[in-house]
Enzyme design. Structure first.
Site, PDB file in Angstrom:
ATOM      1  N   HIS A 131     -22.697  -8.015  17.959  1.00 36.54           N
ATOM      2  CA  HIS A 131     -23.753  -7.060  17.616  1.00 36.54           C
ATOM      3  C   HIS A 131     -24.065  -7.062  16.117  1.00 36.54           C
ATOM      4  CE1 HIS A 131     -23.960  -5.604  21.687  1.00 36.54           C
ATOM      5  NE2 HIS A 131     -22.635  -5.566  21.695  1.00 36.54           N
ATOM      6  N   GLU A 144      -5.406  -5.569   0.695  1.00 33.01           N
ATOM      7  CA  GLU A 144      -4.811  -4.830  -0.420  1.00 33.01           C
ATOM      8  C   GLU A 144      -3.927  -5.710  -1.287  1.00 33.01           C
ATOM      9  OE1 GLU A 144      -2.231  -1.437   0.458  1.00 33.01           O
ATOM     10  OE2 GLU A 144      -1.637  -2.350   2.319  1.00 33.01           O
ATOM     11  N   ASN A 150       1.061  14.360 -14.169  1.00 30.69           N
ATOM     12  CA  ASN A 150       0.640  13.615 -12.980  1.00 30.69           C
ATOM     13  C   ASN A 150      -0.239  14.555 -12.164  1.00 30.69           C
ATOM     14  OD1 ASN A 150       0.379  12.140 -10.615  1.00 30.69           O
ATOM     15  ND2 ASN A 150       2.402  12.705  -9.847  1.00 30.69           N
ATOM     16  N   GLY A 151      -1.454  14.094 -11.823  1.00 30.14           N
ATOM     17  CA  GLY A 151      -2.338  14.931 -11.017  1.00 30.14           C
ATOM     18  C   GLY A 151      -3.733  14.978 -11.618  1.00 30.14           C
ATOM     19  N   TRP A 176      -1.876   6.186 -14.258  1.00 30.26           N
ATOM     20  CA  TRP A 176      -2.829   5.562 -13.344  1.00 30.26           C
ATOM     21  C   TRP A 176      -4.148   6.287 -13.611  1.00 30.26           C
ATOM     22  CZ3 TRP A 176      -5.820   6.962  -8.973  1.00 30.26           C
ATOM     23  CH2 TRP A 176      -6.237   5.891  -8.170  1.00 30.26           C
TER      24      TRP A 176
HETATM   25  O1  M6R Z   1       2.046   8.085   1.728  1.00 31.67           O
HETATM   26  P1  M6R Z   1       0.983   7.991   2.795  1.00 31.67           P
HETATM   27  O2  M6R Z   1       1.488   7.369   4.045  1.00 31.67           O
HETATM   28  O3  M6R Z   1       0.325   9.315   3.062  1.00 31.67           O
HETATM   29  O4  M6R Z   1      -0.113   7.036   2.197  1.00 31.67           O
HETATM   30  C1  M6R Z   1      -1.323   6.816   2.864  1.00 31.67           C
HETATM   31  C2  M6R Z   1      -2.004   5.576   2.358  1.00 31.67           C
HETATM   32  O5  M6R Z   1      -2.322   5.718   1.000  1.00 31.67           O
HETATM   33  C3  M6R Z   1      -1.141   4.323   2.542  1.00 31.67           C
HETATM   34  O6  M6R Z   1      -0.794   4.137   3.879  1.00 31.67           O
HETATM   35  C4  M6R Z   1      -1.893   3.075   2.027  1.00 31.67           C
HETATM   36  O7  M6R Z   1      -2.977   2.807   2.837  1.00 31.67           O
HETATM   37  C5  M6R Z   1      -0.911   1.901   1.960  1.00 31.67           C
HETATM   38  N1  M6R Z   1      -0.845   1.398   0.639  1.00 31.67           N
HETATM   39  C6  M6R Z   1      -1.282   0.756   2.779  1.00 31.67           C
HETATM   40  O8  M6R Z   1      -0.340  -0.262   2.686  1.00 31.67           O
END
Ligand code: M6R
Length: 600
Positions: free
Chosen positions: A498, A482, A97-98, A73
């Site tokens: 507003h 999303e 990864n990171g 990614w």
């Molecule tokens: O693994 P997490 O709950 O910490 O992830 C946080 C967000 O990245 C996650 O909730 C994201 O917004 C989702 N893809 C929404 O569906």
């Protein structure tokens, strides 16, 4: 985020690695690659795009007992073949990864030592740094540790070295990585689904612990290179839980699991008596202020929690996005509880916020899904939501289970503070008993899909509501954008006039939520303001109005307000799903997104 799978064993590892990578596709990626040892040679194959492109490069004849695979990614450099992993420098080949934050500084030093780089990645720098240390004293493990200590940021590495073709090495700091043991050989992986077809026994690595993995043995070392013993864990879920089970998409499957999940989440902590909550939860009654910190949907559950806890337990709650919280001045003290919410338990910003609070001596409580994840392990207290493996990038069942957990927390705190009386608890318990059936009934309604068919071609869709309904609008709007790529905004119903109301034109869909009795009249007035400017109003409510000011109405059952959000969210999840399906979007793996966001 990137996915890592590695294998060292007695059978051909290539198909296992590819399968593992496919099961990590949900994490989001834009290129894939593999390196394996065959006839004493290290072969690297990688390609831009889907794993299928990588598979096309591998013939059936290819066979390898040791290999490392990766889905990338992109963070540093475009999604190209050159930037795809594995990367090779000197004697080392690795997947990562990171993010290595100081990679530019390190690259400069390495360039002076005559290392040349062909990719734009931080990973290639990490690889060269390990090689650099190895050239000094020819000790592989020392080289990996020395290089890792020099790198700032987050990383998990799978590493092979040309001078030791029998061993796979792994190390991590902050980014997730598990080491697993099966009868055919040993694995490394970014997440459990990658290994479930072969084994459910795995080990967790702490920061800067190193694993030396041969076909038959796994040896662990601490950062001083002293051998350490580790206990293995068994993953409770099964392979079926990480497969689609007849549903077209994981997201749909996960929405349909919600009745069982919520029943399970609640039953794990609460049997209808406050004594059970006393046993399940740490004593939280001494806190007079709560900060809830999270990202994305998890942040939205915090907004629901604010409403529950403030209204039922009279404790002020401050909800913050983790990427802001970690850098801001925090007004907390020893009477403040910081709650971190995370499905994955690995989100970099949430983890950093947790570490900041801990460093300042503040008590932390994590609400997490993934067992053994960093956030779960580092918080003072952890409550698992028990939602099982969530594969779709867009969270549904984990979101709902987090909300349910906050309902329980509010019931507990409210009761302890004498603000929820025995009679009210009896009412709540009645509704909790019926909740799974109500969730099922709410899911099994084809109206949402019919409405989605009417609105999916729109360019803008609005969500409006007040109070708790506004918190749900935020999540409904995020879900829609999303996965369907439709621009959508959530607005407090009273704020529309507003500014934002200027965007409403003929047939602009406005999804208006109203489930709180005391706010209903006001919300209806705001809906009428939008309607009279041409909006197509989809009214989501638990009370059928006498007047018709909407174009479509979705009625959900009325339930105790502390549980209502659990039902109200379901139509929004299913509408988003169908809108995205009509638009032929990649529902489970939306573009540019990752399931577990392990970079800042
Ligand atoms: O693994 P997490 O709950 O910490 O992830 C946080 C967000 O990245 C996650 O909730 C994201 O917004 C989702 N893809 C929404 O569906």
């Amino acid at each position: 985020m990137c996915g890592i799978v590695g294998f060292n064993g007695h059978k051909n590892g290539i198909p296992k690695i590819i399968k593992g990578l496919e099961s990590l596709e949900y994490r989001g990626y834009d290129s894939a690659g593999i390196a394996y040892i065959n006839n004493e040679r290290i072969t690297i194959k990688k390609e831009k795009g889907r794993i299928k492109n990588l598979k096309d490069l591998i013939t059936e004849k290819e066979n390898a007992y040791l290999g490392i695979g990766h889905t990338r990614w992109a963070t540093h450099g475009e999604p190209t073949k050159e930037n795809a992993h594995p990367h090779q420098q000197g004697k080392f080949t690795l997947v990562h990864n990171g993010i290595i934050e100081n990679y530019m500084e390190l690259q400069k030093i390495l360039k002076d030592k005559h290392y040349a780089f062909i990719s734009q990645t931080d990973t290639e720098v990490a690889c060269a740094l390990i090689d650099y240390y190895y050239q000094k004293d020819a000790n592989i493990k020392m080289a990996i540790l020395n290089a890792s200590k020099q790198m700032r940021g987050a990383f998990a590495f799978g590493i092979i070295c040309e001078d030791d073709k029998e061993t796979l090495y792994a190390i991590r700091k902050t980014s997730p990585l598990i080491i697993a043991k099966s009868k055919d050989g040993n694995f490394i992986a970014s997440d459990v689904p990658a290994i479930l077809e072969f084994t459910n026994e795995y080990f967790l690595l702490n920061d800067l612990e190193l694993a030396e993995i041969t076909k038959d043995n796994i040896t662990f070392y601490n950062e001083e290179l002293k051998e350490i013993k580790k206990e293995s864990s068994l993953f409770e879920g099964n392979l079926e839980a990480s497969q689609k089970g007849g549903y077209e998409h994981f997201m749909l499957k996960e929405i349909h699991e919600q009745d069982e999940i919520i029943k399970n989440t609640i039953a794990c902590y609460y049997d209808g008596t406050i004594a059970s909550l006393d046993k399940s939860f740490p004593d939280l009654t001494k806190f007079n202020k709560i900060d809830i910190v999270a990202c994305g949907s998890a942040y939205h559950t915090g907004l629901c929690a604010k409403s529950f806890i403030e209204n039922y337990a009279n404790i002020p709650v401050n909800v913050e996005v983790a990427s802001e919280y970690r850098y801001k001045k925090c007004f907390y003290d020893k009477n403040t509880l910081v709650i971190l919410v995370s499905q994955s338990g690995e989100t970099a910003d949430t983890l950093a916020a947790l570490r900041k609070a801990k460093k300042d001596g503040i008590t932390t409580l994590a609400i997490v899904n993934v067992v053994g994840s960093n956030i779960a392990r580092e918080a003072d207290y952890t409550l698992y939501i028990k939602a099982g493996c969530e594969i779709a990038v867009a969270t549904t069942k984990a979101y709902l289970a987090q909300v349910a957990m906050f309902s329980l927390l509010a019931i507990y705190l409210g009761y302890k503070k004498g603000l929820i009386q025995e009679e009210e608890l009896i009412e709540i318990n009645k509704d909790i008993k019926n909740l799974p059936k109500m969730i099922r009934k709410t899911i099994d309604n084809d109206l949402y899909f019919k409405i989605a068919d009417q609105i999916y071609e729109n360019k803008n869709i609005f969500f409006i509501g007040r109070g708790l309904d506004y918190a749900l609008c935020m999540e409904g709007s995020l879900k829609l954008k999303e996965i369907s790529y439709i621009n959508s905004v959530a607005y407090q119903a009273g704020e529309l006039k507003h500014g934002t109301i200027s965007l409403i034109e003929k047939d602009t869909p406005v999804i208006a939520l109203s489930t709180e009795d005391e706010l209903r009249e006001k919300t209806i007035s705001n809906i009428k303001e939008a309607k009279s400017r041409g909006a197509k109003v989809i009214y989501v409510t638990n009370k059928i109005p006498e007047e018709k000011f909407y174009d479509e109405i979705i009625t959900i059952e009325k339930i105790h307000p502390i549980l209502q959000s659990i039902l109200t969210m379901i139509p929004l999840q299913l509408m988003s799903y169908k809108v995205a399906k009509n638009k032929n979007c990649d529902i489970d793996k939306p573009r540019n997104l990752a399931k577990s966001v392990t970079v800042e």
